[in-house]
Design a protein around this motif. Sequence first.
Motif, PDB file in Angstrom:
ATOM      1  N   UNK A  42      -3.701  -2.230  -7.153  1.00 26.48           N
ATOM      2  CA  UNK A  42      -3.314  -2.126  -5.744  1.00 26.48           C
ATOM      3  C   UNK A  42      -3.581  -0.738  -5.169  1.00 26.48           C
ATOM      4  N   UNK A  43      -3.547   0.290  -6.022  1.00 24.52           N
ATOM      5  CA  UNK A  43      -3.672   1.647  -5.507  1.00 24.52           C
ATOM      6  C   UNK A  43      -4.923   2.350  -6.025  1.00 24.52           C
ATOM      7  N   UNK A  44      -5.104   2.412  -7.341  1.00 25.92           N
ATOM      8  CA  UNK A  44      -6.174   3.231  -7.915  1.00 25.92           C
ATOM      9  C   UNK A  44      -7.570   2.700  -7.603  1.00 25.92           C
ATOM     10  N   UNK A  45      -7.770   1.396  -7.704  1.00 22.58           N
ATOM     11  CA  UNK A  45      -9.101   0.839  -7.422  1.00 22.58           C
ATOM     12  C   UNK A  45      -9.501   1.085  -5.964  1.00 22.58           C
ATOM     13  N   UNK A  46      -8.633   0.804  -4.982  1.00 21.73           N
ATOM     14  CA  UNK A  46      -9.031   1.109  -3.595  1.00 21.73           C
ATOM     15  C   UNK A  46      -9.262   2.609  -3.368  1.00 21.73           C
ATOM     16  N   UNK A  47      -8.422   3.442  -3.986  1.00 23.02           N
ATOM     17  CA  UNK A  47      -8.610   4.887  -3.814  1.00 23.02           C
ATOM     18  C   UNK A  47      -9.888   5.376  -4.489  1.00 23.02           C
ATOM     19  N   UNK A  48     -10.271   4.754  -5.598  1.00 23.83           N
ATOM     20  CA  UNK A  48     -11.489   5.179  -6.301  1.00 23.83           C
ATOM     21  C   UNK A  48     -12.740   4.879  -5.487  1.00 23.83           C
ATOM     22  N   UNK A 108      -9.744   3.078 -13.545  1.00 20.30           N
ATOM     23  CA  UNK A 108     -10.389   1.974 -12.823  1.00 20.30           C
ATOM     24  C   UNK A 108     -11.618   1.445 -13.555  1.00 20.30           C
ATOM     25  N   UNK A 109     -12.025   2.075 -14.642  1.00 16.87           N
ATOM     26  CA  UNK A 109     -13.128   1.538 -15.436  1.00 16.87           C
ATOM     27  C   UNK A 109     -12.771   0.171 -15.993  1.00 16.87           C
ATOM     28  N   UNK A 110     -11.484  -0.102 -16.161  1.00 14.57           N
ATOM     29  CA  UNK A 110     -11.021  -1.377 -16.696  1.00 14.57           C
ATOM     30  C   UNK A 110     -10.530  -2.309 -15.599  1.00 14.57           C
ATOM     31  N   UNK A 111     -10.952  -2.057 -14.384  1.00 17.12           N
ATOM     32  CA  UNK A 111     -10.421  -2.828 -13.251  1.00 17.12           C
ATOM     33  C   UNK A 111     -10.586  -4.327 -13.457  1.00 17.12           C
ATOM     34  N   UNK A 112      -9.601  -5.018 -13.035  1.00 19.82           N
ATOM     35  CA  UNK A 112      -9.597  -6.470 -13.116  1.00 19.82           C
ATOM     36  C   UNK A 112     -10.041  -7.032 -11.774  1.00 19.82           C
ATOM     37  N   UNK A 113      -9.329  -6.658 -10.729  1.00 19.45           N
ATOM     38  CA  UNK A 113      -9.673  -7.107  -9.381  1.00 19.45           C
ATOM     39  C   UNK A 113      -9.013  -6.165  -8.380  1.00 19.45           C
ATOM     40  N   UNK A 114      -9.615  -6.038  -7.235  1.00 23.32           N
ATOM     41  CA  UNK A 114      -9.056  -5.190  -6.178  1.00 23.32           C
ATOM     42  C   UNK A 114      -8.069  -6.031  -5.377  1.00 23.32           C
ATOM     43  N   UNK A 115      -6.791  -5.898  -5.717  1.00 20.26           N
ATOM     44  CA  UNK A 115      -5.768  -6.695  -5.041  1.00 20.26           C
ATOM     45  C   UNK A 115      -5.509  -6.229  -3.613  1.00 20.26           C
ATOM     46  N   UNK A 116      -5.939  -5.014  -3.282  1.00 19.39           N
ATOM     47  CA  UNK A 116      -5.715  -4.491  -1.934  1.00 19.39           C
ATOM     48  C   UNK A 116      -6.830  -4.878  -0.966  1.00 19.39           C
ATOM     49  N   UNK A 117      -7.948  -5.382  -1.480  1.00 19.22           N
ATOM     50  CA  UNK A 117      -9.090  -5.722  -0.621  1.00 19.22           C
ATOM     51  C   UNK A 117      -8.733  -6.690   0.512  1.00 19.22           C
ATOM     52  N   UNK A 118      -7.930  -7.731   0.256  1.00 16.72           N
ATOM     53  CA  UNK A 118      -7.599  -8.646   1.362  1.00 16.72           C
ATOM     54  C   UNK A 118      -6.800  -7.984   2.489  1.00 16.72           C
ATOM     55  N   UNK A 119      -6.170  -6.856   2.196  1.00 16.24           N
ATOM     56  CA  UNK A 119      -5.353  -6.173   3.196  1.00 16.24           C
ATOM     57  C   UNK A 119      -6.189  -5.260   4.098  1.00 16.24           C
ATOM     58  N   UNK A 120      -7.441  -5.020   3.720  1.00 19.01           N
ATOM     59  CA  UNK A 120      -8.289  -4.082   4.451  1.00 19.01           C
ATOM     60  C   UNK A 120      -8.425  -4.513   5.909  1.00 19.01           C
ATOM     61  N   UNK A 121      -8.009  -3.643   6.819  1.00 15.77           N
ATOM     62  CA  UNK A 121      -8.083  -3.916   8.250  1.00 15.77           C
ATOM     63  C   UNK A 121      -6.851  -4.573   8.831  1.00 15.77           C
ATOM     64  N   UNK A 122      -5.914  -4.985   7.980  1.00 13.88           N
ATOM     65  CA  UNK A 122      -4.688  -5.608   8.475  1.00 13.88           C
ATOM     66  C   UNK A 122      -3.899  -4.574   9.279  1.00 13.88           C
ATOM     67  N   UNK A 123      -3.612  -4.875  10.521  1.00 14.59           N
ATOM     68  CA  UNK A 123      -2.957  -3.951  11.456  1.00 14.59           C
ATOM     69  C   UNK A 123      -3.716  -2.623  11.540  1.00 14.59           C
ATOM     70  N   UNK A 124      -5.025  -2.692  11.436  1.00 16.11           N
ATOM     71  CA  UNK A 124      -5.942  -1.547  11.552  1.00 16.11           C
ATOM     72  C   UNK A 124      -5.729  -0.483  10.473  1.00 16.11           C
ATOM     73  N   UNK A 153      -2.416   0.069   2.380  1.00 13.42           N
ATOM     74  CA  UNK A 153      -1.575  -1.085   2.072  1.00 13.42           C
ATOM     75  C   UNK A 153      -1.301  -1.172   0.578  1.00 13.42           C
ATOM     76  N   UNK A 154      -2.362  -1.022  -0.209  1.00 14.94           N
ATOM     77  CA  UNK A 154      -2.225  -1.122  -1.660  1.00 14.94           C
ATOM     78  C   UNK A 154      -1.286  -0.075  -2.226  1.00 14.94           C
ATOM     79  N   UNK A 155      -1.413   1.158  -1.734  1.00 12.53           N
ATOM     80  CA  UNK A 155      -0.539   2.231  -2.214  1.00 12.53           C
ATOM     81  C   UNK A 155       0.909   1.962  -1.856  1.00 12.53           C
ATOM     82  N   UNK A 156       1.129   1.514  -0.617  1.00 10.44           N
ATOM     83  CA  UNK A 156       2.490   1.201  -0.167  1.00 10.44           C
ATOM     84  C   UNK A 156       3.097   0.069  -1.003  1.00 10.44           C
ATOM     85  N   UNK A 157       2.344  -1.006  -1.195  1.00  5.09           N
ATOM     86  CA  UNK A 157       2.849  -2.151  -1.955  1.00  5.09           C
ATOM     87  C   UNK A 157       3.069  -1.783  -3.412  1.00  5.09           C
TER      88      UNK A 157
END
Length: 190
Positions: A127-133, A146-162, A168-172
């Motif tokens: 939620x945090x490291x992959x989007x920040x990387x 993040x070399x072992x990343x599974x999936x970017x869970x924050x990607x669907x939040x990109x652009x939500x409320x601008x 979003x990922x860091x907050x969650x």
Amino acid sequence: MAEPLHIYTHYFRKIVTHVTGLLGADNNSVWVSLVIVIVMTAAGCLLIKITETHFAPYLASVLTVLITVGYIINSIIDKDMSVICMAALGSYLAVIAIMHLAHKDDLLVWISDMYVFSHAVYVICNMMCIPLSRLGDTMSKILYITNYKDTDLAAPFDGLFSLPGSVWGSFIAVIAVIPFVYFALTRRKA
């Protein structure tokens, strides 16, 4: 030696994603990401409570056997098996067996804790490291996890409320880790 923990959290996420898919959800949606975080957090907190019982020394054994069997079955189905993963899982099983034979329950609880807190690490990483990387080359080198990343869970939040997905990922992720901290600090040892 963290490979079994990566396999464990990867399979855990795959099960949650599979169930949400069976329920008709789009696996790249905000809701599925939230469900993954909630289930990961709830399961991790439940495991913390289990480590307060006399079952704590056996938790790592049970989880390692389950993911080893799951990995073997998945490898047979996919016709692709990693020798490195099998060696890591075999090493974990051997170390755990030796500790059981030596009655090193305190060390077994430590290994169980690695599985328990891998849930929090997974949420923070995905939620945090992959989007920040993704903010740049320097950041991706700093966040080597993040070399072992599974999936970017924050990607669907990109652009939500601008707001970008990394915010979003860091907050969650911070919100999701609070229960882990609370239960870890208030935990009684069996």
